[in-house]
Design a protein around this motif. Structure first.
Motif, PDB file in Angstrom:
ATOM      1  N   PRO A  42       0.798  -1.231   0.000  1.00  0.00           N
ATOM      2  CA  PRO A  42       0.000   0.000   0.000  1.00  0.00           C
ATOM      3  C   PRO A  42       0.823   1.269   0.000  1.00  0.00           C
ATOM      4  N   GLU A  43       2.090   1.167   0.432  1.00  0.00           N
ATOM      5  CA  GLU A  43       2.930   2.361   0.415  1.00  0.00           C
ATOM      6  C   GLU A  43       3.125   2.901  -0.997  1.00  0.00           C
ATOM      7  N   LYS A  44       2.948   2.036  -2.009  1.00  0.00           N
ATOM      8  CA  LYS A  44       3.080   2.495  -3.396  1.00  0.00           C
ATOM      9  C   LYS A  44       2.080   3.591  -3.723  1.00  0.00           C
ATOM     10  N   VAL A  45       0.908   3.538  -3.101  1.00  0.00           N
ATOM     11  CA  VAL A  45      -0.101   4.554  -3.357  1.00  0.00           C
ATOM     12  C   VAL A  45      -0.188   5.566  -2.224  1.00  0.00           C
ATOM     13  N   MET A  46       0.014   5.110  -0.979  1.00  0.00           N
ATOM     14  CA  MET A  46      -0.138   6.036   0.143  1.00  0.00           C
ATOM     15  C   MET A  46       0.994   7.052   0.229  1.00  0.00           C
ATOM     16  N   ASP A  47       2.138   6.737  -0.343  1.00  0.00           N
ATOM     17  CA  ASP A  47       3.235   7.711  -0.348  1.00  0.00           C
ATOM     18  C   ASP A  47       2.881   8.952  -1.155  1.00  0.00           C
ATOM     19  N   SER A  48       1.911   8.816  -2.068  1.00  0.00           N
ATOM     20  CA  SER A  48       1.488   9.968  -2.883  1.00  0.00           C
ATOM     21  C   SER A  48       0.102  10.462  -2.471  1.00  0.00           C
ATOM     22  N   TYR A  49      -0.370  10.028  -1.315  1.00  0.00           N
ATOM     23  CA  TYR A  49      -1.673  10.470  -0.825  1.00  0.00           C
ATOM     24  C   TYR A  49      -1.690  11.985  -0.632  1.00  0.00           C
ATOM     25  N   ASP A  50      -2.698  12.636  -1.184  1.00  0.00           N
ATOM     26  CA  ASP A  50      -2.840  14.090  -1.120  1.00  0.00           C
ATOM     27  C   ASP A  50      -3.947  14.430  -0.130  1.00  0.00           C
TER      28      ASP A  50
ATOM     29  N   ASN B 288       0.393   6.915   6.231  1.00  0.00           N
ATOM     30  CA  ASN B 288       0.944   8.226   5.855  1.00  0.00           C
ATOM     31  C   ASN B 288       0.053   9.389   6.287  1.00  0.00           C
ATOM     32  N   GLY B 289      -0.496   9.289   7.508  1.00  0.00           N
ATOM     33  CA  GLY B 289      -1.304  10.377   8.027  1.00  0.00           C
ATOM     34  C   GLY B 289      -2.712  10.461   7.479  1.00  0.00           C
ATOM     35  N   TYR B 290      -3.153   9.430   6.797  1.00  0.00           N
ATOM     36  CA  TYR B 290      -4.490   9.447   6.197  1.00  0.00           C
ATOM     37  C   TYR B 290      -5.572   9.653   7.247  1.00  0.00           C
ATOM     38  N   LYS B 291      -6.502  10.541   6.948  1.00  0.00           N
ATOM     39  CA  LYS B 291      -7.692  10.765   7.764  1.00  0.00           C
ATOM     40  C   LYS B 291      -8.905  10.601   6.854  1.00  0.00           C
ATOM     41  N   GLY B 292      -9.797   9.713   7.215  1.00  0.00           N
ATOM     42  CA  GLY B 292     -10.976   9.533   6.379  1.00  0.00           C
ATOM     43  C   GLY B 292     -11.535   8.130   6.510  1.00  0.00           C
ATOM     44  N   TRP B 293     -12.365   7.752   5.534  1.00  0.00           N
ATOM     45  CA  TRP B 293     -13.073   6.481   5.559  1.00  0.00           C
ATOM     46  C   TRP B 293     -12.253   5.364   4.926  1.00  0.00           C
ATOM     47  N   ILE B 294     -12.392   4.177   5.505  1.00  0.00           N
ATOM     48  CA  ILE B 294     -11.817   2.948   4.968  1.00  0.00           C
ATOM     49  C   ILE B 294     -12.957   1.942   4.839  1.00  0.00           C
ATOM     50  N   LEU B 295     -13.153   1.405   3.651  1.00  0.00           N
ATOM     51  CA  LEU B 295     -14.209   0.416   3.433  1.00  0.00           C
ATOM     52  C   LEU B 295     -13.580  -0.966   3.272  1.00  0.00           C
ATOM     53  N   SER B 296     -14.029  -1.898   4.094  1.00  0.00           N
ATOM     54  CA  SER B 296     -13.498  -3.257   4.098  1.00  0.00           C
ATOM     55  C   SER B 296     -14.616  -4.279   4.020  1.00  0.00           C
ATOM     56  N   GLY B 297     -14.218  -5.529   3.896  1.00  0.00           N
ATOM     57  CA  GLY B 297     -15.139  -6.656   3.927  1.00  0.00           C
ATOM     58  C   GLY B 297     -14.488  -7.785   4.693  1.00  0.00           C
TER      59      GLY B 297
END
Length: 280
Positions: A177-185, A206-215
């Protein structure tokens, strides 16, 4: 004799009570779909997405266990909500052999799609037997994308100003996931799709604040009242189902799944989640 009669009557009483519960958990609840409707407040949500409908469908498990007619009927009901965005959070199939790829092709001819966009991620079962077969994962991805559902594997897509970020499965060979989270805006509206909720406890956000949808959990499929599910396929046993405040600016939502790995449910109805987007 009184003791024997008491034991006999107790056993007969338990069987009499258990029979209807067994029929219910086998023949009724696995097909008793619930549409859970919730508001989803998101920071920096564009005005154009205010009030739009985002639908989460998870764990359909196309294969030899889940009834195909049940899935198609569920899709038809879901289409009645006319969702703007649809996200599929993994486990499209329960892989045994390539027959499931053919079955998936047929089911996805009726897939629910969003008017603005439709995306998905893979789950552990989409990686084949042992959850480690990249050939199966590629076949699932190709089949799903041919049906108009964009697969995000440690990647993101912009849907009318909403960053939708998708992780590949935690148990797979491609959980990076760091491949995408490193560029999280953080200045843009965002939403993360992550099949296995255990990934919430990894240092990848990477400091993400918000919703996470899982199953993934299916709500345990069978949940004992006041106790909870005796079996959960996660390390963090708090990750059962529903909305969980992670107390760090992240909200985790765990969908109870549309399909099943075995045709039994008790106190854990199948679910499709319908979110209404709004500004936080």
């Amino acid at each position: 004799m009184k003791r024997r009669k008491f034991i006999r009557n107790s056993i007969l009483g338990a069987l009499a009570l258990g029979a209807p519960v067994g029929v219910y958990s086998w023949q009724i609840e696995p097909f008793w779909l619930e549409f859970v409707q919730l508001k989803m407040p998101i920071k920096n949500l564009p005005d154009a997405l205010q009030g739009k409908v985002l639908m989460q469908i998870s764990d359909i498990h196309v294969g030899n266990v889940v009834d195909t007619e049940y899935l198609l009927a569920s899709f038809k009901k879901a289409q009645g909500f006319q969702p703007d965005i649809v996200v599929y959070t993994g486990d499209f199939i329960s892989y045994e052999d390539d027959t499931q790829i053919e079955q998936l092709q047929e089911v996805l001819k009726h897939a629910v799609k969003g008017r603005l966009g439709t995306v998905g991620i893979l789950g552990n079962h989409d990686w084949g037997i042992g959850f480690n077969d990249p050939v199966v994962a590629r076949k699932v991805t190709k089949t799903v994308e041919a049906a108009g559902i964009k697969i995000l594997a440690n990647d993101k897509v912009n849907i009318n100003g909403l960053q939708v970020i998708g992780f590949d499965d935690l148990w797979s060979l491609n959980f990076f996931p760091e491949k995408v989270m490193d560029s999280y805006d953080a200045s843009q509206a965002a939403l993360v799709l992550c099949h296995n909720p255990d990934a919430c406890d990894y240092e990848v956000w990477n400091g993400y604040k918000g919703w996470i949808l899982s199953g993934h959990t299916h709500g345990g499929q069978c949940s004992v009242p006041l106790v909870g599910p005796p079996v959960l396929p996660v390390e963090n046993k708090n990750y059962t189902s529903g909305l969980i405040d992670l107390k760090d600016g992240r909200n985790l939502y765990i969908n109870r799944a549309l399909g099943y790995t075995m045709p039994v449910r008790f106190n854990a109805r199948p679910e499709i989640t319908v979110f209404t987007l709004e500004k936080e």
